[in-house]
Design a protein around this motif. Structure first.
Motif, PDB file in Angstrom:
ATOM      1  N   ASN A  39       0.807  -1.228   0.000  1.00 33.73           N
ATOM      2  CA  ASN A  39       0.000   0.000   0.000  1.00 33.73           C
ATOM      3  C   ASN A  39       0.838   1.277   0.000  1.00 33.73           C
ATOM      4  O   ASN A  39       0.455   2.265  -0.625  1.00 33.73           O
ATOM      5  CB  ASN A  39      -0.935   0.016   1.210  1.00 33.73           C
ATOM      6  N   ASP A  40       1.965   1.266   0.705  1.00 35.59           N
ATOM      7  CA  ASP A  40       2.724   2.495   0.902  1.00 35.59           C
ATOM      8  C   ASP A  40       3.941   2.645  -0.011  1.00 35.59           C
ATOM      9  O   ASP A  40       4.422   3.754  -0.213  1.00 35.59           O
ATOM     10  CB  ASP A  40       3.184   2.590   2.360  1.00 35.59           C
ATOM     11  N   PRO A  44       1.772   3.436  -4.769  1.00 32.89           N
ATOM     12  CA  PRO A  44       1.871   4.832  -5.198  1.00 32.89           C
ATOM     13  C   PRO A  44       2.632   5.027  -6.518  1.00 32.89           C
ATOM     14  O   PRO A  44       2.129   5.713  -7.415  1.00 32.89           O
ATOM     15  CB  PRO A  44       2.561   5.530  -4.024  1.00 32.89           C
ATOM     16  N   PRO A  45       3.805   4.404  -6.722  1.00 37.97           N
ATOM     17  CA  PRO A  45       4.454   4.562  -8.029  1.00 37.97           C
ATOM     18  C   PRO A  45       3.662   3.924  -9.171  1.00 37.97           C
ATOM     19  O   PRO A  45       3.622   4.467 -10.279  1.00 37.97           O
ATOM     20  CB  PRO A  45       5.805   3.864  -7.871  1.00 37.97           C
ATOM     21  N   GLY A  47       0.419   3.622  -9.321  1.00 34.84           N
ATOM     22  CA  GLY A  47      -0.667   4.564  -9.592  1.00 34.84           C
ATOM     23  C   GLY A  47      -0.183   5.786 -10.351  1.00 34.84           C
ATOM     24  O   GLY A  47      -0.858   6.290 -11.246  1.00 34.84           O
ATOM     25  N   TYR A  48       1.004   6.260 -10.008  1.00 33.57           N
ATOM     26  CA  TYR A  48       1.576   7.416 -10.705  1.00 33.57           C
ATOM     27  C   TYR A  48       1.854   7.077 -12.170  1.00 33.57           C
ATOM     28  O   TYR A  48       1.615   7.897 -13.058  1.00 33.57           O
ATOM     29  CB  TYR A  48       2.867   7.848 -10.000  1.00 33.57           C
ATOM     30  N   GLY A  52      -1.645   8.762 -12.331  1.00 34.81           N
ATOM     31  CA  GLY A  52      -1.936   9.268 -10.997  1.00 34.81           C
ATOM     32  C   GLY A  52      -3.097   8.616 -10.285  1.00 34.81           C
ATOM     33  O   GLY A  52      -3.700   9.219  -9.398  1.00 34.81           O
ATOM     34  N   ASP A  54      -4.858   6.406  -7.612  1.00 33.74           N
ATOM     35  CA  ASP A  54      -4.619   5.813  -6.296  1.00 33.74           C
ATOM     36  C   ASP A  54      -5.572   4.630  -6.162  1.00 33.74           C
ATOM     37  O   ASP A  54      -6.788   4.806  -6.061  1.00 33.74           O
ATOM     38  CB  ASP A  54      -4.867   6.840  -5.193  1.00 33.74           C
ATOM     39  N   SER A  56      -6.312   2.641  -3.821  1.00 27.11           N
ATOM     40  CA  SER A  56      -7.135   2.536  -2.612  1.00 27.11           C
ATOM     41  C   SER A  56      -8.396   3.385  -2.706  1.00 27.11           C
ATOM     42  O   SER A  56      -9.342   3.171  -1.957  1.00 27.11           O
ATOM     43  CB  SER A  56      -6.324   2.931  -1.374  1.00 27.11           C
ATOM     44  N   ASN A  84      -5.366  -4.055  -4.263  1.00 25.03           N
ATOM     45  CA  ASN A  84      -4.253  -4.013  -3.310  1.00 25.03           C
ATOM     46  C   ASN A  84      -4.114  -5.341  -2.566  1.00 25.03           C
ATOM     47  O   ASN A  84      -3.009  -5.830  -2.345  1.00 25.03           O
ATOM     48  CB  ASN A  84      -4.436  -2.888  -2.295  1.00 25.03           C
TER      49      ASN A  84
END
Length: 137
Positions: A39-40, A44-45, A47-48, A52, A54, A56, A84
């Motif tokens: 998740n952390d 994030p990368p 999703g980017y 972009g 996310d 979650s 996730n």
């Protein structure tokens, strides 16, 4: 009842139960670490890279209802959280597979250690074998 308590004490005092409890505790925290990793750190990368997004926050709204106090109550399907969870599962599966594979290889190496040199019988054993053979005749 007293016999049942004694059986329970005997069961709990065995090493396997303690090992199982330790394994369960470690597995719980290992799962928490992997979930945080996914998740952390991973998502994030990812999703980017896909504009972009996310994961979650990916949801499908099933229904919305405005309550009397002006708040909106929504029913959603949180498929991003599901994605996730699937990724977390695969990471845990790969980690456990790798761990078991390393353990099995270690155990095979431990079993295959050959004796450096066959032990020759002592003088007493040779003498006893000769006596045995003479007695057989």
């Amino acid at each position: 009842m007293k016999n049942l308590i004694q059986e329970f004490k005997k069961f709990v005092s065995k090493g396997n139960v303690i090992e199982l409890a330790v394994g369960l505790i470690l597995a719980t925290y290992f799962g928490a670490i992997v979930k945080s990793f996914v998740n952390d750190i991973i998502m994030p990368p990812v999703g980017y890279l896909i504009a972009g997004v996310d994961f979650s926050e990916l949801t499908v709204t099933v229904s919305e209802k405005i309550l009397a106090d002006g708040t909106v109550e929504t029913v959603t399907i949180n498929y991003g959280a599901f994605i996730n969870t699937i990724i977390t599962f695969f990471i845990v599966a790969v980690a456990i597979f790798s761990l078991v594979k390393v353990y099995n290889n270690f155990m095979k190496k431990e079993e295959k250690k050959p004796d450096p040199k066959p032990v020759e019988p002592s003088k007493e054993e040779v003498l006893l074998a000769e006596i045995r053979d003479l007695l057989k005749k």
